[in-house]
Design a protein around this motif. Structure first.
Motif, short mmCIF file in Angstrom:
data_model
loop_
_atom_site.label_atom_id
_atom_site.label_comp_id
_atom_site.label_asym_id
_atom_site.label_seq_id
_atom_site.Cartn_x
_atom_site.Cartn_y
_atom_site.Cartn_z
N ASN A 16 0.82 -1.21 0.00
CA ASN A 16 0.00 0.00 0.00
C ASN A 16 0.85 1.26 0.00
O ASN A 16 0.56 2.21 -0.72
CB ASN A 16 -0.93 0.01 1.21
CG ASN A 16 -2.30 -0.46 0.85
OD1 ASN A 16 -2.99 0.19 0.09
ND2 ASN A 16 -2.66 -1.61 1.36
N LEU A 17 1.87 1.28 0.83
CA LEU A 17 2.73 2.46 0.87
C LEU A 17 3.45 2.65 -0.46
O LEU A 17 3.63 3.79 -0.92
CB LEU A 17 3.72 2.36 2.03
CG LEU A 17 3.09 2.40 3.42
CD1 LEU A 17 4.16 2.23 4.50
CD2 LEU A 17 2.29 3.67 3.64
N GLY A 18 3.82 1.55 -1.11
CA GLY A 18 4.41 1.65 -2.44
C GLY A 18 3.44 2.20 -3.47
O GLY A 18 3.79 3.03 -4.30
N ALA A 23 1.53 6.81 -6.60
CA ALA A 23 0.47 7.76 -6.96
C ALA A 23 0.94 9.20 -6.74
O ALA A 23 0.71 10.07 -7.59
CB ALA A 23 -0.78 7.48 -6.14
N TYR A 24 1.60 9.43 -5.62
CA TYR A 24 2.09 10.78 -5.35
C TYR A 24 3.24 11.15 -6.29
O TYR A 24 3.39 12.30 -6.69
CB TYR A 24 2.49 10.94 -3.89
CG TYR A 24 1.29 11.00 -2.98
CD1 TYR A 24 0.37 12.05 -3.07
CD2 TYR A 24 1.04 10.01 -2.04
CE1 TYR A 24 -0.74 12.11 -2.26
CE2 TYR A 24 -0.06 10.05 -1.21
CZ TYR A 24 -0.95 11.10 -1.33
OH TYR A 24 -2.06 11.15 -0.53
N ARG A 42 -7.41 6.41 -3.94
CA ARG A 42 -6.28 6.73 -3.07
C ARG A 42 -6.72 6.78 -1.61
O ARG A 42 -6.00 6.30 -0.73
CB ARG A 42 -5.68 8.08 -3.49
CG ARG A 42 -4.36 8.37 -2.84
CD ARG A 42 -3.79 9.69 -3.27
NE ARG A 42 -3.48 9.71 -4.70
CZ ARG A 42 -2.99 10.77 -5.32
NH1 ARG A 42 -2.77 11.89 -4.64
NH2 ARG A 42 -2.73 10.73 -6.59
N TYR A 43 -7.90 7.31 -1.34
CA TYR A 43 -8.40 7.33 0.04
C TYR A 43 -8.63 5.91 0.56
O TYR A 43 -8.36 5.61 1.72
CB TYR A 43 -9.70 8.14 0.14
CG TYR A 43 -9.55 9.61 -0.18
CD1 TYR A 43 -8.36 10.29 0.02
CD2 TYR A 43 -10.61 10.33 -0.71
CE1 TYR A 43 -8.23 11.63 -0.29
CE2 TYR A 43 -10.49 11.67 -1.01
CZ TYR A 43 -9.29 12.31 -0.81
OH TYR A 43 -9.17 13.64 -1.11
N MET A 47 -6.97 3.98 3.83
CA MET A 47 -7.70 3.23 4.86
C MET A 47 -7.14 1.82 5.00
O MET A 47 -6.99 1.31 6.12
CB MET A 47 -9.20 3.19 4.53
CG MET A 47 -9.88 4.54 4.68
SD MET A 47 -11.66 4.49 4.49
CE MET A 47 -11.83 4.21 2.73
N ILE A 48 -6.81 1.20 3.89
CA ILE A 48 -6.22 -0.14 3.93
C ILE A 48 -4.86 -0.09 4.64
O ILE A 48 -4.54 -0.96 5.46
CB ILE A 48 -6.08 -0.72 2.50
CG1 ILE A 48 -7.46 -0.99 1.92
CG2 ILE A 48 -5.23 -1.98 2.50
CD1 ILE A 48 -7.45 -1.30 0.44
N ALA A 49 -4.07 0.93 4.34
CA ALA A 49 -2.75 1.06 4.97
C ALA A 49 -2.88 1.23 6.48
O ALA A 49 -2.11 0.63 7.24
CB ALA A 49 -1.99 2.23 4.36
#
Length: 168
Positions: A16-18, A23-24, A42-43, A47-49
């Motif tokens: 998720n962080l990747g 995305a950023y 992205r939101y 939430m998953i992260a």
């Protein structure tokens, strides 16, 4: 000794962080402005992260693992539905079916209740019809594949939680 569930939660968190970092990077590094459906996906990733981070830190036993897995399955399902809607907007609609957006997602959230803003985003999809590709596939397809991979990891964790010996 690490348990398989902790490794799985760590994998979900790192993936998720990747994805969020990518995305950023696409937004701020390459100037690709995200549409409303991209922002909603992205939101969901955020939430998953958060849930994966909590599960990783807590390292719950069988019942807790299943509760975290259910929550993650719910969030990933929402992500898949948003990505599917995004793909449908990009490839399934004819130009006369697309209704122009009245405002960006951030503006809608400032002036409308959450459910009305989400309904507007899902129905008024003019800016979401733009197709940005990465390695030949639209970003919405990459997003859907990532949500499917996350579901596979969560289901594996669920399956492992059913075993009596859960030590890795």
């Amino acid at each position: 000794m690490f348990q398989r569930s902790r490794i799985a939660w760590g994998c979900v968190l790192v993936l998720n962080l990747g994805l969020l970092g990518g995305a950023y990077l696409l937004e701020y590094g390459f100037g690709l402005e995200p549409c409303a459906l991209c922002l909603l996906q992205r939101y969901v990733l955020w939430m998953i992260a958060v849930v994966a981070c909590l599960a990783f830190l807590q390292n719950p036993h069988r019942i807790g693992t299943r509760l975290y897995a259910l929550l993650l399955l719910l969030f990933n399902s929402v992500g898949i539905l948003l990505a599917a809607r995004h793909l449908w907007v990009q490839y399934g609609q004819t130009p006369d079916m697309i209704v122009p957006c009245t405002a960006e997602l951030r503006t809608l959230l400032q002036f409308k209740p959450l459910m009305h803003a989400l309904a507007d985003v899902l129905h008024n999809t003019h800016d979401c019809a733009r197709i940005d590709k990465l390695f030949g596939l639209p970003l919405s397809a990459w997003s859907m594949m990532s949500f499917i991979i996350l579901i596979a990891i969560v289901l594996w964790t669920w399956k492992c939680s059913a075993k009596k010996t859960f030590q890795g």
